[in-house]
Design an enzyme around this catalytic site. Structure first.
Site, PDB file in Angstrom:
ATOM      1  N   SER A 292       0.819  -1.212   0.000  1.00 29.54           N
ATOM      2  CA  SER A 292       0.000   0.000   0.000  1.00 29.54           C
ATOM      3  C   SER A 292       0.853   1.262   0.000  1.00 29.54           C
ATOM      4  O   SER A 292       0.527   2.243  -0.675  1.00 29.54           O
ATOM      5  CB  SER A 292      -0.929  -0.002   1.215  1.00 29.54           C
ATOM      6  OG  SER A 292      -1.804  -1.112   1.179  1.00 29.54           O
ATOM      7  N   HIS A 351       0.272   4.328   4.572  1.00 30.57           N
ATOM      8  CA  HIS A 351      -0.352   5.000   3.431  1.00 30.57           C
ATOM      9  C   HIS A 351       0.055   6.466   3.378  1.00 30.57           C
ATOM     10  O   HIS A 351       0.401   7.000   2.314  1.00 30.57           O
ATOM     11  CB  HIS A 351      -1.872   4.883   3.524  1.00 30.57           C
ATOM     12  CG  HIS A 351      -2.366   3.475   3.499  1.00 30.57           C
ATOM     13  ND1 HIS A 351      -3.712   3.138   3.604  1.00 30.57           N
ATOM     14  CD2 HIS A 351      -1.713   2.289   3.384  1.00 30.57           C
ATOM     15  CE1 HIS A 351      -3.848   1.830   3.554  1.00 30.57           C
ATOM     16  NE2 HIS A 351      -2.650   1.289   3.422  1.00 30.57           N
TER      17      HIS A 351
END
EC number: 3.4.21.-
Length: 392
Positions: A292, A351
């Protein structure tokens, strides 16, 4: 030194200059006869849609913009002049859609579309192979009670504080290709195919993969640092590790801690093989899986390159890259501040770190583009200030 139009004798070769304004920069000349050294070549229109084969010596072209330096004859020096304030009135601070000044100059792509797609597909295939080994290890552990393969994957294919404590630094890289379940794998592969291929096409294979892997490692580092701040069994020691950096590059031998038992988080699907670890904090045994952080970095670079480009979120909702990525960054940063990582079992800090890494990487990869944007925005602000003073 100005050149009159009467001294320019060469005409336009099939000029397509109807509605799209094309600009080039004419270098300084000593005499009008020096125009004979120029050769016709292809230039891009401002809308990036049509091509115009023109002669640089044409008097009809506005002497305003500049082409990439490599496209001009090498014996003629260039005069890099740029006007940050566009002509005509502006109603909004942000420029219109697909504006030339907010997009990278055309013709500067470092790779071919076929190579870019191939690189993205290879990365997705590597993710699939690693996920297949994870699935096989879980199946052997649950059905056959054979934990050999599962212990190997837990030791070498996920990033955790205990793995770094034992010197397995490569888990920061291998964990980028590991995924929790099939949905996690598919979502990341779709994002990799969508964004990584464009980054490879723009910057080349090595730069794109360096940003991809660097963002993944940086996201893992930030997430592990957050876990270490929560629970650290060496916090009371005078020379104990306080940062992940101390585990990667230890200052000396640390006291031994017991090896954690098989642990895969709090997912109820793998309840039969979860064991509690003795003398090891849960945060040290918990591992990080997923790409991610790397995916968010490539998406951030895409948003910096083409902020007005629309893409379909989950194949349903059309969103603009320049609007969605800042909103997503703010939302996930708020979730990090509220400590929702344990509740959703998602590393939001990875993230956020990946997005930050992508934006910073774009500053180094395309410094001229950011300089041009800053000059353009400063010019608009100054023009608004001057217009307000004139009205007052």
């Amino acid at each position: 030194m100005c050149i009159s139009s009467s001294s320019l004798l060469c005409g336009i070769n099939s000029l397509k200059y109807a509605s799209n304004r094309v600009g080039i920069l004419i270098p300084p000349f000593q005499t009008a006869s020096s125009l004979n050294i120029f050769r016709p070549y292809v230039i891009f229109s401002r809308s990036h849609r049509s091509l115009s084969s023109v002669d640089v010596s044409s008097p009809s072209l506005p002497l305003r913009e500049h082409l990439p330096l490599k496209n001009v004859y090498s014996q003629v020096p260039l005069l890099p002049v740029w006007s940050p304030i566009p002509k005509g009135p502006r109603r909004f601070l942000l420029p219109p859609k697909f504006h030339y000044r907010l997009s990278p100059p055309p013709g500067e792509f470092k790779s071919s579309p076929r190579v870019a797609i191939m690189v993205a597909v290879i990365v997705c295939l590597v993710n699939g192979v690693v996920f297949w080994h994870w699935d096989l290890a879980r199946d052997e552990a649950i059905r056959l009670h054979d934990f050999k393969r599962f212990r190997f994957m837990m030791t070498h294919a996920q990033a955790s504080l205990f793995n770094l404590y034992e010197g397995r630094w490569w888990t920061l890289v291998v964990s980028i290709f590991s995924h929790q379940n099939l949905a996690h794998l598919l979502v990341n592969c779709v994002a990799i195919y969508s964004f990584l291929s464009i980054v490879v096409y723009k910057f080349g294979v090595w730069k794109a993969l360096s940003v991809y892997l660097g963002a993944g490692v940086f996201g893992n580092y930030v997430a592990l640092q957050r876990m270490m701040n929560e629970e650290n069994p060496f916090a009371t020691l005078p020379n104990g590790p306080t940062k992940v950096w101390d585990l990667l590059f230890p200052k000396g031998p640390y006291p031994p801690i017991s090896r954690p038992a098989l642990y895969l988080g709090s997912n109820p699907e793998y309840g039969p093989i979860i064991r509690t670890a003795t003398f090891v904090p849960q945060s040290w045994a918990t591992g990080l899986l997923g790409a991610s952080g790397a995916v968010y970095a490539t998406a951030a670079i895409f948003a910096c390159l083409f902020p007005y480009t629309e893409f379909f979120l989950f194949f349903v909702y059309p969103v603009k890259a320049g609007i969605f990525m800042p909103l997503d960054f703010i939302a996930e940063y708020v979730l990090c501040l509220l400590n929702y990582e344990k509740k959703f079992h998602v590393a939001f800090d990875a993230h956020v770190s990946g997005t930050f890494f992508g934006v910073v990487s774009s500053l180094f990869l395309l410094p001229a583009m950011w300089k041009r944007r800053s000059l353009y925005c400063v010019g608009i602000v100054k023009k608004r200030i001057w217009s307000n003073k004139a009205k007052a």
